[in-house]
Motif scaffolding. Structure first.
Motif, PDB file in Angstrom:
ATOM      1  N   GLU A 166      57.871  13.225  25.924  1.00 43.87           N
ATOM      2  CA  GLU A 166      57.447  14.620  25.729  1.00 43.87           C
ATOM      3  C   GLU A 166      58.174  15.539  26.687  1.00 43.87           C
ATOM      4  O   GLU A 166      58.604  16.630  26.316  1.00 43.87           O
ATOM      5  CB  GLU A 166      55.928  14.738  25.919  1.00 43.87           C
ATOM      6  N   ARG A 167      58.366  15.114  27.920  1.00 43.25           N
ATOM      7  CA  ARG A 167      59.018  15.948  28.939  1.00 43.25           C
ATOM      8  C   ARG A 167      60.476  16.259  28.621  1.00 43.25           C
ATOM      9  O   ARG A 167      61.059  17.150  29.229  1.00 43.25           O
ATOM     10  CB  ARG A 167      58.904  15.293  30.315  1.00 43.25           C
ATOM     11  N   THR A 168      61.078  15.534  27.677  1.00 42.97           N
ATOM     12  CA  THR A 168      62.468  15.816  27.307  1.00 42.97           C
ATOM     13  C   THR A 168      62.564  16.992  26.341  1.00 42.97           C
ATOM     14  O   THR A 168      63.650  17.510  26.107  1.00 42.97           O
ATOM     15  CB  THR A 168      63.139  14.591  26.638  1.00 42.97           C
ATOM     16  N   TYR A 169      61.452  17.386  25.773  1.00 43.59           N
ATOM     17  CA  TYR A 169      61.361  18.462  24.767  1.00 43.59           C
ATOM     18  C   TYR A 169      62.122  18.142  23.493  1.00 43.59           C
ATOM     19  O   TYR A 169      62.398  19.017  22.690  1.00 43.59           O
ATOM     20  CB  TYR A 169      61.798  19.822  25.323  1.00 43.59           C
ATOM     21  N   ASP A 170      62.474  16.881  23.290  1.00 43.75           N
ATOM     22  CA  ASP A 170      63.086  16.456  22.023  1.00 43.75           C
ATOM     23  C   ASP A 170      61.939  16.113  21.088  1.00 43.75           C
ATOM     24  O   ASP A 170      61.340  15.052  21.175  1.00 43.75           O
ATOM     25  CB  ASP A 170      63.997  15.248  22.237  1.00 43.75           C
ATOM     26  N   ARG A 171      61.623  17.042  20.198  1.00 47.19           N
ATOM     27  CA  ARG A 171      60.498  16.879  19.286  1.00 47.19           C
ATOM     28  C   ARG A 171      60.932  16.365  17.915  1.00 47.19           C
ATOM     29  O   ARG A 171      60.178  16.410  16.959  1.00 47.19           O
ATOM     30  CB  ARG A 171      59.784  18.229  19.085  1.00 47.19           C
ATOM     31  N   SER A 172      62.144  15.867  17.843  1.00 43.24           N
ATOM     32  CA  SER A 172      62.675  15.422  16.552  1.00 43.24           C
ATOM     33  C   SER A 172      61.942  14.196  16.025  1.00 43.24           C
ATOM     34  O   SER A 172      61.360  13.414  16.790  1.00 43.24           O
ATOM     35  CB  SER A 172      64.169  15.111  16.671  1.00 43.24           C
ATOM     36  N   ILE A 173      61.990  14.056  14.727  1.00 49.13           N
ATOM     37  CA  ILE A 173      61.394  12.883  14.084  1.00 49.13           C
ATOM     38  C   ILE A 173      62.129  11.627  14.537  1.00 49.13           C
ATOM     39  O   ILE A 173      61.516  10.583  14.753  1.00 49.13           O
ATOM     40  CB  ILE A 173      61.397  13.051  12.557  1.00 49.13           C
TER      41      ILE A 173
ATOM     42  N   GLY B  40      61.186  20.800  11.359  1.00 48.45           N
ATOM     43  CA  GLY B  40      61.520  19.383  11.195  1.00 48.45           C
ATOM     44  C   GLY B  40      61.198  18.557  12.415  1.00 48.45           C
ATOM     45  O   GLY B  40      61.890  17.577  12.701  1.00 48.45           O
ATOM     46  N   GLU B  41      60.163  18.950  13.129  1.00 47.97           N
ATOM     47  CA  GLU B  41      59.787  18.292  14.377  1.00 47.97           C
ATOM     48  C   GLU B  41      58.322  17.866  14.336  1.00 47.97           C
ATOM     49  O   GLU B  41      57.609  18.140  13.377  1.00 47.97           O
ATOM     50  CB  GLU B  41      59.956  19.265  15.551  1.00 47.97           C
ATOM     51  N   LEU B  42      57.903  17.236  15.431  1.00 48.07           N
ATOM     52  CA  LEU B  42      56.502  16.886  15.650  1.00 48.07           C
ATOM     53  C   LEU B  42      56.053  17.526  16.961  1.00 48.07           C
ATOM     54  O   LEU B  42      56.864  17.737  17.859  1.00 48.07           O
ATOM     55  CB  LEU B  42      56.335  15.368  15.733  1.00 48.07           C
ATOM     56  N   PRO B  43      54.774  17.828  17.102  1.00 46.12           N
ATOM     57  CA  PRO B  43      54.270  18.398  18.357  1.00 46.12           C
ATOM     58  C   PRO B  43      54.409  17.415  19.522  1.00 46.12           C
ATOM     59  O   PRO B  43      54.441  16.194  19.328  1.00 46.12           O
ATOM     60  CB  PRO B  43      52.790  18.655  18.067  1.00 46.12           C
ATOM     61  N   GLY B  44      54.466  17.948  20.729  1.00 48.07           N
ATOM     62  CA  GLY B  44      54.622  17.128  21.922  1.00 48.07           C
ATOM     63  C   GLY B  44      53.535  16.090  22.099  1.00 48.07           C
ATOM     64  O   GLY B  44      53.776  15.022  22.665  1.00 48.07           O
ATOM     65  N   CYS B  45      52.332  16.361  21.601  1.00 51.03           N
ATOM     66  CA  CYS B  45      51.223  15.418  21.792  1.00 51.03           C
ATOM     67  C   CYS B  45      51.399  14.132  20.984  1.00 51.03           C
ATOM     68  O   CYS B  45      50.652  13.184  21.187  1.00 51.03           O
ATOM     69  CB  CYS B  45      49.891  16.086  21.448  1.00 51.03           C
TER      70      CYS B  45
END
Length: 67
Positions: free
Chosen positions: A48-55, A36-41
Motif C-alpha cells: 500500500e505504501r508504494t501507492y501502486d494501486r494497479s490490478i 483501473g485500480e483497487l483501493p489501498g485497503c
C-alpha cells in the motif's frame, strides 16, 4: 444511506493523507475503479505504501503470499 466516515476512518489503512475520499469508502472504490485500480485497503501495508494501486500489483502481492 448515510455515510459512516468517522467509523470508516478507524479502519482505513490508506497512507495517502491528502486524499479527499479517505473514509468515504464508496467514493474511494468508485474512483479507483474508474482508473483501473483497487483501493489501498486491498493491499498489505508494505505494498500500500508504494501507492501502486494497479490490478497487476494486487495480483503480484497476493501470489507471493500464497507461496
Amino acid at each position: 444511506m448515510e455515510c459512516r466516515k468517522e467509523k470508516n476512518l478507524e479502519k482505513c489503512s490508506c497512507t495517502y493523507d491528502y486524499c479527499e475520499r479517505k473514509g468515504l469508502c464508496c467514493e474511494c472504490v468508485a474512483y479507483h475503479r474508474e482508473h483501473g485500480e483497487l483501493p489501498g485497503c486491498f493491499f498489505p501495508a508494505e505494498v500500500e505504501r508504494t501507492y501502486d494501486r494497479s490490478i497487476e500489483a494486487f495480483i503480484r502481492c497476493h501470489q507471493k503470499s500464497k507461496k
